[in-house]
Design a protein around this motif. Structure first.
Motif, short mmCIF file in Angstrom:
data_model
loop_
_atom_site.label_atom_id
_atom_site.label_comp_id
_atom_site.label_asym_id
_atom_site.label_seq_id
_atom_site.Cartn_x
_atom_site.Cartn_y
_atom_site.Cartn_z
N ARG A 33 31.73 3.88 -14.75
CA ARG A 33 30.77 4.90 -15.18
C ARG A 33 29.44 4.76 -14.46
NH1 ARG A 33 32.66 3.31 -20.39
NH2 ARG A 33 30.66 2.29 -20.76
N GLY A 34 29.34 3.75 -13.58
CA GLY A 34 28.11 3.53 -12.84
C GLY A 34 27.04 2.82 -13.63
N GLU A 35 27.42 2.20 -14.73
CA GLU A 35 26.46 1.50 -15.57
C GLU A 35 26.38 0.02 -15.20
OE1 GLU A 35 27.75 2.19 -19.58
OE2 GLU A 35 27.62 4.37 -19.38
N ASP A 36 25.29 -0.60 -15.58
CA ASP A 36 25.10 -2.02 -15.30
C ASP A 36 26.00 -2.86 -16.21
OD1 ASP A 36 24.02 -4.41 -14.31
OD2 ASP A 36 22.48 -4.46 -15.88
N ALA A 37 26.76 -3.76 -15.60
CA ALA A 37 27.65 -4.63 -16.36
C ALA A 37 27.31 -6.10 -16.15
CB ALA A 37 29.10 -4.37 -15.96
N THR A 38 26.12 -6.36 -15.63
CA THR A 38 25.72 -7.73 -15.31
C THR A 38 25.85 -8.66 -16.50
OG1 THR A 38 24.21 -6.88 -13.62
CG2 THR A 38 23.86 -9.15 -14.36
N ALA A 39 25.33 -8.27 -17.64
CA ALA A 39 25.36 -9.13 -18.83
C ALA A 39 26.80 -9.40 -19.28
CB ALA A 39 24.56 -8.51 -19.96
N LEU A 40 27.65 -8.37 -19.22
CA LEU A 40 29.05 -8.55 -19.61
C LEU A 40 29.78 -9.49 -18.64
CD1 LEU A 40 30.15 -4.93 -20.64
CD2 LEU A 40 29.68 -6.88 -22.14
N ILE A 41 29.51 -9.33 -17.35
CA ILE A 41 30.15 -10.20 -16.36
C ILE A 41 29.68 -11.64 -16.52
CG2 ILE A 41 30.37 -10.69 -13.88
CD1 ILE A 41 30.22 -7.61 -13.43
N TYR A 52 33.44 -14.56 -11.28
CA TYR A 52 33.84 -13.21 -10.88
C TYR A 52 32.61 -12.35 -10.66
CZ TYR A 52 38.54 -14.48 -12.48
OH TYR A 52 39.76 -15.09 -12.64
N ASP A 53 32.77 -11.34 -9.80
CA ASP A 53 31.68 -10.39 -9.58
C ASP A 53 32.21 -8.97 -9.80
OD1 ASP A 53 33.08 -9.67 -7.25
OD2 ASP A 53 31.77 -10.83 -5.94
N GLU A 54 31.36 -7.98 -9.61
CA GLU A 54 31.74 -6.58 -9.84
C GLU A 54 32.99 -6.20 -9.06
OE1 GLU A 54 28.54 -3.87 -9.10
OE2 GLU A 54 27.28 -4.72 -10.68
N HIS A 55 33.04 -6.63 -7.83
CA HIS A 55 34.19 -6.30 -6.97
C HIS A 55 35.51 -6.77 -7.60
CE1 HIS A 55 36.54 -5.59 -3.36
NE2 HIS A 55 36.97 -6.83 -3.46
N LEU A 58 36.66 -4.35 -10.23
CA LEU A 58 37.00 -3.01 -9.74
C LEU A 58 38.22 -3.01 -8.80
CD1 LEU A 58 33.44 -1.59 -9.08
CD2 LEU A 58 35.03 -0.92 -10.90
N SER A 59 38.60 -4.18 -8.30
CA SER A 59 39.66 -4.19 -7.29
C SER A 59 40.90 -4.99 -7.67
CB SER A 59 39.11 -4.74 -5.97
OG SER A 59 38.75 -6.10 -6.12
N TYR A 60 40.92 -5.61 -8.84
CA TYR A 60 42.08 -6.44 -9.18
C TYR A 60 43.39 -5.65 -9.19
CZ TYR A 60 42.14 -4.69 -13.99
OH TYR A 60 42.23 -3.90 -15.11
N HIS A 61 43.31 -4.33 -9.47
CA HIS A 61 44.52 -3.50 -9.54
C HIS A 61 45.32 -3.52 -8.25
CE1 HIS A 61 43.75 -1.74 -13.44
NE2 HIS A 61 42.50 -1.50 -13.09
N SER A 62 44.67 -3.77 -7.14
CA SER A 62 45.38 -3.74 -5.86
C SER A 62 46.31 -4.93 -5.67
CB SER A 62 44.39 -3.68 -4.69
OG SER A 62 43.63 -4.88 -4.63
#
Length: 150
Positions: A33-41, A52-55, A58-62
């Motif tokens: 959704r383009g929101e900040d997820a820093t605290a959750l990560i 882990y980082d944002e990438h 977002l990319s584990y599905h591959s």
């Protein structure tokens, strides 16, 4: 050869896997959704002792399913076993080469407990002089590696 308990994949309760999968999904949804997820990560990494980082979210599905990502996150991040033996490393290598159902864990364990960079790649792409080598010979080759002090 039987491996001792600290060299076996951890048994992770289904409730813990579900909790991690829910956290992964929440982070992924927020990022999509383009929101900040820093605290959750940061909370996820603190809970799982990972980095882990944002990438990653977002990319584990591959390369894996949500369940596999949750299972991986639940592993000990660096399962260093100070008194691991050559014979145990050979057994772990045999399980890697045989594509054991827990191969990913054994790769992680082997890489953490050897100093050669990308040690597991030697099993799939050995040096030319070791093309017909046994797993034991390949483990000995990996263990012979000594990093150069700079």
């Amino acid at each position: 050869m039987q491996l001792r308990p600290e060299l076996l994949p951890p048994s992770i309760p289904a409730a813990r896997l579900a909790e991690l999968a829910a956290a992964i999904t929440a982070i992924e949804d927020r990022l999509e959704r383009g929101e900040d997820a820093t605290a959750l990560i940061e909370a996820f990494n603190a809970d799982t002792d990972n980095d882990y980082d944002e990438h990653d979210f977002l990319s584990y599905h591959s390369s894996q399913s949500l369940e596999e990502f949750a299972y991986e996150a639940a592993w000990p991040s660096f399962p260093k076993v100070p008194d691991i033996t050559r014979d145990e490393l050979v057994e772990i290598a045999e399980r890697i080469v045989a594509v054991d159902p827990d191969t990913d864990f054994y790769v992680h364990l082997f890489e953490t407990n050897t100093v050669r960079p990308a040690a597991v790649s030697v099993f799939h792409h050995p040096p030319e002089h070791l093309n017909d080598a046994s797993v034991t010979e390949l483990v000995d080759f990996i263990l012979s590696y000594r990093p150069i002090a700079l």
